[in-house]
Design a protein around this motif. Structure first.
Motif, mmCIF file in Angstrom:
data_model
loop_
_atom_site.group_PDB
_atom_site.id
_atom_site.type_symbol
_atom_site.label_atom_id
_atom_site.label_comp_id
_atom_site.label_asym_id
_atom_site.label_seq_id
_atom_site.Cartn_x
_atom_site.Cartn_y
_atom_site.Cartn_z
ATOM 1 N N PRO A 152 0.912 -1.453 -0.031
ATOM 2 C CA PRO A 152 -0.128 -0.056 -0.039
ATOM 3 C C PRO A 152 0.851 1.165 0.040
ATOM 4 O O PRO A 152 0.326 2.301 -0.374
ATOM 5 N N PHE A 153 2.161 0.918 0.462
ATOM 6 C CA PHE A 153 2.843 2.404 0.446
ATOM 7 C C PHE A 153 4.288 1.945 -0.479
ATOM 8 O O PHE A 153 5.413 2.518 -0.172
ATOM 9 N N SER A 154 4.171 0.957 -1.385
ATOM 10 C CA SER A 154 5.158 0.440 -1.838
ATOM 11 C C SER A 154 5.827 1.796 -2.800
ATOM 12 O O SER A 154 4.967 2.529 -3.440
ATOM 13 N N GLU A 155 7.233 1.948 -3.208
ATOM 14 C CA GLU A 155 7.791 2.931 -3.943
ATOM 15 C C GLU A 155 8.093 2.325 -5.252
ATOM 16 O O GLU A 155 8.369 3.091 -6.119
ATOM 17 N N ARG A 156 7.798 1.357 -5.664
ATOM 18 C CA ARG A 156 8.133 0.602 -7.128
ATOM 19 C C ARG A 156 7.466 1.593 -8.029
ATOM 20 O O ARG A 156 6.143 1.586 -8.115
ATOM 21 N N GLY A 157 8.309 1.948 -8.918
ATOM 22 C CA GLY A 157 7.828 2.693 -10.149
ATOM 23 C C GLY A 157 7.371 4.001 -9.876
ATOM 24 O O GLY A 157 6.871 4.565 -10.754
ATOM 25 N N LEU A 158 7.391 4.372 -8.481
ATOM 26 C CA LEU A 158 6.949 5.878 -8.419
ATOM 27 C C LEU A 158 8.167 6.867 -8.485
ATOM 28 O O LEU A 158 9.325 6.341 -8.126
ATOM 29 N N ASP A 159 7.659 8.031 -8.894
ATOM 30 C CA ASP A 159 8.589 9.134 -8.523
ATOM 31 C C ASP A 159 8.482 9.847 -7.334
ATOM 32 O O ASP A 159 9.571 10.725 -6.704
ATOM 33 N N VAL A 160 7.379 10.071 -6.942
ATOM 34 C CA VAL A 160 6.942 10.733 -5.462
ATOM 35 C C VAL A 160 6.093 9.880 -4.794
ATOM 36 O O VAL A 160 5.293 9.391 -5.812
ATOM 37 N N LEU A 161 6.091 9.877 -3.430
ATOM 38 C CA LEU A 161 5.028 9.148 -2.870
ATOM 39 C C LEU A 161 4.456 10.163 -1.877
ATOM 40 O O LEU A 161 5.042 10.880 -1.096
ATOM 41 N N LEU A 162 2.970 10.036 -2.044
ATOM 42 C CA LEU A 162 2.180 11.006 -1.039
ATOM 43 C C LEU A 162 1.608 10.208 0.167
ATOM 44 O O LEU A 162 1.061 8.952 -0.190
ATOM 45 N N TYR A 163 1.819 10.550 1.389
ATOM 46 C CA TYR A 163 1.401 10.114 2.492
ATOM 47 C C TYR A 163 0.233 11.084 2.808
ATOM 48 O O TYR A 163 0.142 12.258 3.138
ATOM 49 N N ASP A 164 -0.906 10.371 2.788
ATOM 50 C CA ASP A 164 -2.354 11.315 3.292
ATOM 51 C C ASP A 164 -2.390 11.368 4.554
ATOM 52 O O ASP A 164 -2.941 10.160 5.275
ATOM 53 N N GLN A 165 -2.149 12.814 5.212
ATOM 54 C CA GLN A 165 -2.201 12.620 6.766
ATOM 55 C C GLN A 165 -3.365 13.589 7.415
ATOM 56 O O GLN A 165 -3.187 14.289 8.176
ATOM 57 N N LEU A 170 1.991 14.663 2.933
ATOM 58 C CA LEU A 170 3.656 14.593 3.009
ATOM 59 C C LEU A 170 3.930 13.874 1.751
ATOM 60 O O LEU A 170 3.641 13.068 1.283
ATOM 61 N N ALA A 171 5.034 14.558 0.829
ATOM 62 C CA ALA A 171 5.177 14.269 -0.398
ATOM 63 C C ALA A 171 6.735 13.891 -0.168
ATOM 64 O O ALA A 171 7.568 14.802 0.165
ATOM 65 N N LYS A 172 7.338 12.624 -0.509
ATOM 66 C CA LYS A 172 8.426 12.268 -0.490
ATOM 67 C C LYS A 172 9.009 12.019 -2.020
ATOM 68 O O LYS A 172 8.306 11.170 -2.735
ATOM 69 N N GLY A 173 10.067 12.853 -2.185
ATOM 70 C CA GLY A 173 10.726 12.509 -3.662
ATOM 71 C C GLY A 173 11.477 11.401 -3.562
ATOM 72 O O GLY A 173 12.257 10.859 -2.784
ATOM 73 N N LEU A 174 11.302 10.541 -4.586
ATOM 74 C CA LEU A 174 11.913 9.148 -4.897
ATOM 75 C C LEU A 174 13.170 9.099 -5.988
ATOM 76 O O LEU A 174 13.787 8.180 -5.949
ATOM 77 N N THR A 175 12.684 9.948 -7.019
ATOM 78 C CA THR A 175 13.790 9.750 -8.103
ATOM 79 C C THR A 175 13.945 11.188 -8.630
ATOM 80 O O THR A 175 13.425 12.242 -8.025
ATOM 81 N N ASP A 176 14.969 11.297 -9.559
ATOM 82 C CA ASP A 176 15.257 12.549 -9.896
ATOM 83 C C ASP A 176 14.087 13.276 -10.599
ATOM 84 O O ASP A 176 13.857 14.300 -10.409
ATOM 85 N N LYS A 177 13.519 12.479 -11.378
ATOM 86 C CA LYS A 177 12.043 12.984 -11.943
ATOM 87 C C LYS A 177 10.995 13.728 -10.977
ATOM 88 O O LYS A 177 10.645 14.788 -11.200
ATOM 89 N N GLY A 178 10.936 12.809 -9.953
ATOM 90 C CA GLY A 178 10.218 13.223 -8.872
ATOM 91 C C GLY A 178 10.575 14.583 -8.209
ATOM 92 O O GLY A 178 9.970 15.216 -7.808
ATOM 93 N N GLU A 179 12.124 14.579 -7.927
ATOM 94 C CA GLU A 179 12.567 15.625 -7.160
ATOM 95 C C GLU A 179 12.531 17.057 -8.229
ATOM 96 O O GLU A 179 12.168 18.021 -7.457
#
Ligand code: SF4
Ligand code: SF4
Length: 349
Positions: A152-165, A170-179
């Protein structure tokens, strides 16, 4: 990698601000369901959903795509030349894609981008798309992503992961594209270490509470021909209507058909999604159909996902556990049962 906190109001402004650099694709409420739409005047993003009915598959791999066009008009200097139709490979960002659907792109990529075969249109669209995922606080009862390499919070294939709080993302950058996307996003503030830890703890708690599991550990060792001849296929297929809902909604189904459409003295060559559940899919020009019977088509769908793919790529299955086919099959054919049947099959049992 960075992590930023945005109030939900700020996030809405981020979507509009990023339109200068990307086509922004957002979830919207569409009757009883959610679907993805391009953000424009009158479109209201809505992130309050379990999952969209259709995945974002069509962003990279359109349901219907004009590949080439031609003119048969002898007066046209380009008559009888098959020309590639204009296509849009501009930067796009899918906002709020669920982790299972981002994982699905990784699964499908093995088919469209490998050393033997490279689909230039799929690859260019995929590479120009930034995937901003939305972690699942409340996975559905039909989800089984954790059994097939996701979560449910896997980062596979994602560039940014949002946590709905609640009030904030909360937006976490995961790749250069996401950053790069986050660097363009106005507002927000840096997330503290404490906030990041809380988000990750929450993700772990949700992941471990996901109950639906399916076995896949023995699929690889099964003998193809024995599974092919297994006695359960006719029973399994009995209720199937061959409606194709399972394949059309599936983010990891990729079959297509190519057709020429002629209008007077002009024509298009078009690629359309197709489905192995339809009898016409394998009908030969001679009239012969190697999958004439319903059980043969149902068998093909599951053998492809859970055996041919496994053997060909040596890891994973062609399923991201999104549960759409389980939810929407009108006669309740459940792939989780098929995992059990295939994984545990013993010849003669
Ligand atoms: S959705 Fe169900 S009934 Fe329709 S083709 Fe798929 S398995 Fe058959
Ligand atoms: S086979 Fe079913 S559960 Fe698996 S990815 Fe496709 S729609 Fe989702």
């Amino acid at each position: 990698m960075s992590a930023k906190v945005f109030t939900k109001g700020e996030w809405n402004e981020v979507l509009w601000a990023l339109k200068d650099a990307y086509e922004i694709i957002v979830p919207v409420k569409d009757g009883d369901f959610h679907s993805f739409r391009s953000l424009e005047e009158g479109v209201r993003p809505n992130f309050d959903f379990h999952n969209t009915r259709l995945s974002a598959k069509g962003v990279v791999y359109p349901q219907s795509e004009r590949m080439f066009e031609y003119s048969l008009n002898e007066g046209d200097p380009e008559a009888n030349i098959l020309k590639e139709s204009p296509k849009n490979f501009g930067p796009r960002a899918v906002m709020g894609i669920r982790p299972c659907d981002a994982h699905a792109f990784e699964i499908v990529r093995r088919n469209f981008d490998n050393p033997e075969y490279r689909d230039p249109w799929w690859v260019q669209r995929y590479e120009s798309t930034t995937l901003v995922g939305l972690g699942c606080n409340e996975p559905c009862g039909t989800c089984f992503c954790t059994s097939v390499g996701g979560g449910p919070f896997s980062e596979r294939g994602l560039d940014v992961l949002l946590y709905d709080q609640g009030d904030v993302f909360l937006a976490k950058g995961l790749t250069d594209k996401g950053e790069a996307l986050l660097a363009r996003a106005p507002g927000g503030r840096e997330a503290s270490e404490e906030e990041m830890k809380r988000a990750e703890q929450h993700a772990e708690d949700v992941t471990s509470s996901l109950e639906s599991t399916v076995p896949s550990d023995r699929l690889k060792e099964k003998v193809i021909n024995e599974l092919f001849e297994a006695p359960f296929w006719e029973d399994l297929a009995f209720a199937c209507l061959n409606c194709g809902v399972c394949t059309y909604l599936c983010p990891t189904c990729w079959c297509f058909d190519i057709q020429d459409e002629v209008y007077g003295k002009a024509g298009d060559r078009i690629r359309n999604w197709d489905s192995c559940m339809f009898p016409l899919f394998t009908l030969h020009g001679s009239g012969h159909n190697p999958r004439e019977q319903k059980f043969q088509r149902v068998r093909q769908r599951f053998m492809h996902k859970l055996k041919y793919y496994v053997d060909k790529y040596d890891s994973g299955v062609q399923c991201s556990g999104c549960g759409r086919c389980v939810q929407f099959c009108p006669v309740n054919i459940d792939i989780r049962d098929v995992f059990v049947l295939m994984n545990n099959f013993e010849k003669g049992s």
